[in-house]
Each structure stands twice: as C-alpha cells, then as structure tokens.
Motif scaffolding. Sequence first.
Motif, PDB file in Angstrom:
ATOM      1  N   ALA A 148      57.479  44.060  17.462  1.00 44.77           N
ATOM      2  CA  ALA A 148      56.730  43.589  18.263  1.00 44.77           C
ATOM      3  C   ALA A 148      57.513  42.354  19.235  1.00 44.77           C
ATOM      4  CB  ALA A 148      55.759  42.622  17.534  1.00 44.77           C
ATOM      5  N   GLU A 149      58.626  41.994  18.764  1.00 41.35           N
ATOM      6  CA  GLU A 149      59.876  41.423  19.429  1.00 41.35           C
ATOM      7  C   GLU A 149      60.367  42.208  20.567  1.00 41.35           C
ATOM      8  OE1 GLU A 149      63.627  38.406  18.513  1.00 41.35           O
ATOM      9  OE2 GLU A 149      62.665  39.553  17.084  1.00 41.35           O
ATOM     10  N   VAL A 150      60.580  43.489  20.350  1.00 38.78           N
ATOM     11  CA  VAL A 150      60.943  44.341  21.439  1.00 38.78           C
ATOM     12  C   VAL A 150      59.873  44.692  22.583  1.00 38.78           C
ATOM     13  CG1 VAL A 150      61.783  46.611  21.949  1.00 38.78           C
ATOM     14  CG2 VAL A 150      62.808  45.307  20.021  1.00 38.78           C
ATOM     15  N   MET A 151      58.811  44.502  22.063  1.00 42.82           N
ATOM     16  CA  MET A 151      57.782  44.528  23.099  1.00 42.82           C
ATOM     17  C   MET A 151      57.265  43.397  23.614  1.00 42.82           C
ATOM     18  SD  MET A 151      55.240  47.487  20.822  1.00 42.82           S
ATOM     19  CE  MET A 151      53.983  47.085  21.991  1.00 42.82           C
ATOM     20  N   ASP A 152      58.050  42.313  23.465  1.00 42.40           N
ATOM     21  CA  ASP A 152      57.821  40.705  23.869  1.00 42.40           C
ATOM     22  C   ASP A 152      56.264  40.440  23.487  1.00 42.40           C
ATOM     23  OD1 ASP A 152      59.115  38.970  25.259  1.00 42.40           O
ATOM     24  OD2 ASP A 152      58.225  39.270  27.103  1.00 42.40           O
ATOM     25  N   ASP A 153      56.007  40.788  22.435  1.00 38.61           N
ATOM     26  CA  ASP A 153      54.646  40.432  21.950  1.00 38.61           C
ATOM     27  C   ASP A 153      55.126  39.432  20.890  1.00 38.61           C
ATOM     28  OD1 ASP A 153      52.198  39.678  20.735  1.00 38.61           O
ATOM     29  OD2 ASP A 153      51.657  41.791  20.745  1.00 38.61           O
ATOM     30  N   LEU A 154      55.428  38.064  21.225  1.00 38.13           N
ATOM     31  CA  LEU A 154      56.048  36.973  20.584  1.00 38.13           C
ATOM     32  C   LEU A 154      55.098  36.402  19.603  1.00 38.13           C
ATOM     33  CD1 LEU A 154      58.390  35.131  22.998  1.00 38.13           C
ATOM     34  CD2 LEU A 154      58.947  37.252  21.501  1.00 38.13           C
ATOM     35  N   GLU A 155      53.827  36.605  19.885  1.00 32.36           N
ATOM     36  CA  GLU A 155      52.803  35.989  18.973  1.00 32.36           C
ATOM     37  C   GLU A 155      52.857  36.945  17.692  1.00 32.36           C
ATOM     38  OE1 GLU A 155      48.105  34.728  18.759  1.00 32.36           O
ATOM     39  OE2 GLU A 155      49.203  34.678  20.511  1.00 32.36           O
ATOM     40  N   ARG A 156      52.505  38.157  18.153  1.00 31.18           N
ATOM     41  CA  ARG A 156      52.488  38.885  16.787  1.00 31.18           C
ATOM     42  C   ARG A 156      53.776  39.254  16.138  1.00 31.18           C
ATOM     43  NH1 ARG A 156      49.793  44.309  18.670  1.00 31.18           N
ATOM     44  NH2 ARG A 156      47.820  42.803  18.193  1.00 31.18           N
ATOM     45  N   ALA A 157      54.969  39.009  16.714  1.00 31.92           N
ATOM     46  CA  ALA A 157      56.109  39.236  16.143  1.00 31.92           C
ATOM     47  C   ALA A 157      56.266  37.865  15.029  1.00 31.92           C
ATOM     48  CB  ALA A 157      57.356  38.806  17.110  1.00 31.92           C
ATOM     49  N   SER A 158      55.944  36.617  15.528  1.00 32.84           N
ATOM     50  CA  SER A 158      55.856  35.534  14.611  1.00 32.84           C
ATOM     51  C   SER A 158      54.907  35.450  13.549  1.00 32.84           C
ATOM     52  CB  SER A 158      55.680  34.143  15.496  1.00 32.84           C
ATOM     53  OG  SER A 158      54.213  34.187  15.901  1.00 32.84           O
ATOM     54  N   THR A 159      53.676  36.348  13.766  1.00 37.11           N
ATOM     55  CA  THR A 159      52.884  36.476  12.670  1.00 37.11           C
ATOM     56  C   THR A 159      53.662  37.512  11.572  1.00 37.11           C
ATOM     57  OG1 THR A 159      51.176  36.092  14.024  1.00 37.11           O
ATOM     58  CG2 THR A 159      50.478  37.227  12.066  1.00 37.11           C
ATOM     59  N   ALA A 160      53.988  38.331  12.185  1.00 38.90           N
ATOM     60  CA  ALA A 160      54.795  39.435  11.195  1.00 38.90           C
ATOM     61  C   ALA A 160      56.002  38.831  10.530  1.00 38.90           C
ATOM     62  CB  ALA A 160      55.084  40.667  12.074  1.00 38.90           C
ATOM     63  N   TYR A 161      56.564  38.068  11.155  1.00 35.66           N
ATOM     64  CA  TYR A 161      57.929  37.554  10.390  1.00 35.66           C
ATOM     65  C   TYR A 161      57.368  36.423   9.260  1.00 35.66           C
ATOM     66  CZ  TYR A 161      61.081  39.741  13.530  1.00 35.66           C
ATOM     67  OH  TYR A 161      61.962  40.482  14.258  1.00 35.66           O
ATOM     68  N   GLU A 162      56.409  35.859   9.467  1.00 37.11           N
ATOM     69  CA  GLU A 162      55.643  34.901   8.452  1.00 37.11           C
ATOM     70  C   GLU A 162      55.319  35.639   7.639  1.00 37.11           C
ATOM     71  OE1 GLU A 162      52.790  32.840  10.737  1.00 37.11           O
ATOM     72  OE2 GLU A 162      54.270  31.563  11.863  1.00 37.11           O
ATOM     73  N   CYS A 163      54.549  36.801   7.753  1.00 36.79           N
ATOM     74  CA  CYS A 163      54.348  37.536   6.506  1.00 36.79           C
ATOM     75  C   CYS A 163      55.268  38.311   5.816  1.00 36.79           C
ATOM     76  CB  CYS A 163      53.272  38.957   6.858  1.00 36.79           C
ATOM     77  SG  CYS A 163      51.672  38.476   7.584  1.00 36.79           S
ATOM     78  N   ALA A 164      56.345  38.554   6.207  1.00 39.87           N
ATOM     79  CA  ALA A 164      57.469  38.964   5.426  1.00 39.87           C
ATOM     80  C   ALA A 164      58.149  38.009   4.840  1.00 39.87           C
ATOM     81  CB  ALA A 164      58.517  39.644   6.727  1.00 39.87           C
ATOM     82  N   LEU A 165      58.206  36.772   5.373  1.00 41.75           N
ATOM     83  CA  LEU A 165      58.757  35.920   4.574  1.00 41.75           C
ATOM     84  C   LEU A 165      57.980  35.137   3.236  1.00 41.75           C
ATOM     85  CD1 LEU A 165      60.113  33.734   7.410  1.00 41.75           C
ATOM     86  CD2 LEU A 165      61.392  34.883   5.636  1.00 41.75           C
TER      87      LEU A 165
END
Length: 113
Positions: free
Chosen positions: A17-34
């Motif tokens: 998501a970060e590579v695709m510049d979808d920062l909202e989805r990236a932050s949500t995914a990282y929060e799930c990982a954490l």
Amino acid sequence: RLRDANEAMWARIGAVAEVMDDLERASTAYECALRHNPYKTSTLAAAAEVYRRRDNLGKASDCLQRAVKVEPNNGDLWSKLAFTYLLTDDLQNAYTAYQHALFHLPNPKDTQV
C-alpha cells in the motif's frame, strides 16, 4: 506461528500500500501488524514513516519511541526519531536523539544524520 504469519502478511500489505502511495491503507495495515507483534521494530519504523508522510508526527514519534525502547542500540531508529522531533520543533529531544544516533551508528561519519 499463526500470529507470526498474520503479522508478516499485514506488514507486507502495508508495504505494498505504501508503494502504491495509499498511505491510509498502509497505516491501517501496519497497525494490524503491530497488534500481532507490537515489538517488531521494522514495522514500527515503517508505520512511523507513513505517519510522518501523513503529517501525523505525534504518532510517528510514538512508534519510533517504542522502537528505540525495543532496540536501544539501533542508531538508525534514533536518527529517525531525532528527525521527527526536529520536524515538531522539539529541539531538546531532537538533540538528545541525534546524540544517541551518533553514538550507536557503526560509522557516523558515513551517514547523513
């Protein structure tokens, strides 16, 4: 094992998501990982970068503070934390974090701290 696999998958989703510049989805995914592994410094650092790019410097510094508590000898994490403090005009903490970064980096003369 399943927890580790879930954490790794969410971190990969965040990276894509970060590579695709979808920062909202990236932050949500990282929060799930954490949620699966709150002590994974690479995920904390990645989440902090996304928060910084989204101008959420408070969350970025929170993630990096957690990361340096897990790996206090990681000069790169200290450097990222110092830069985040600098962006918030927290000069005293930025100075202290830069000192830690220079102390813990293997060769501070070759870095762009």
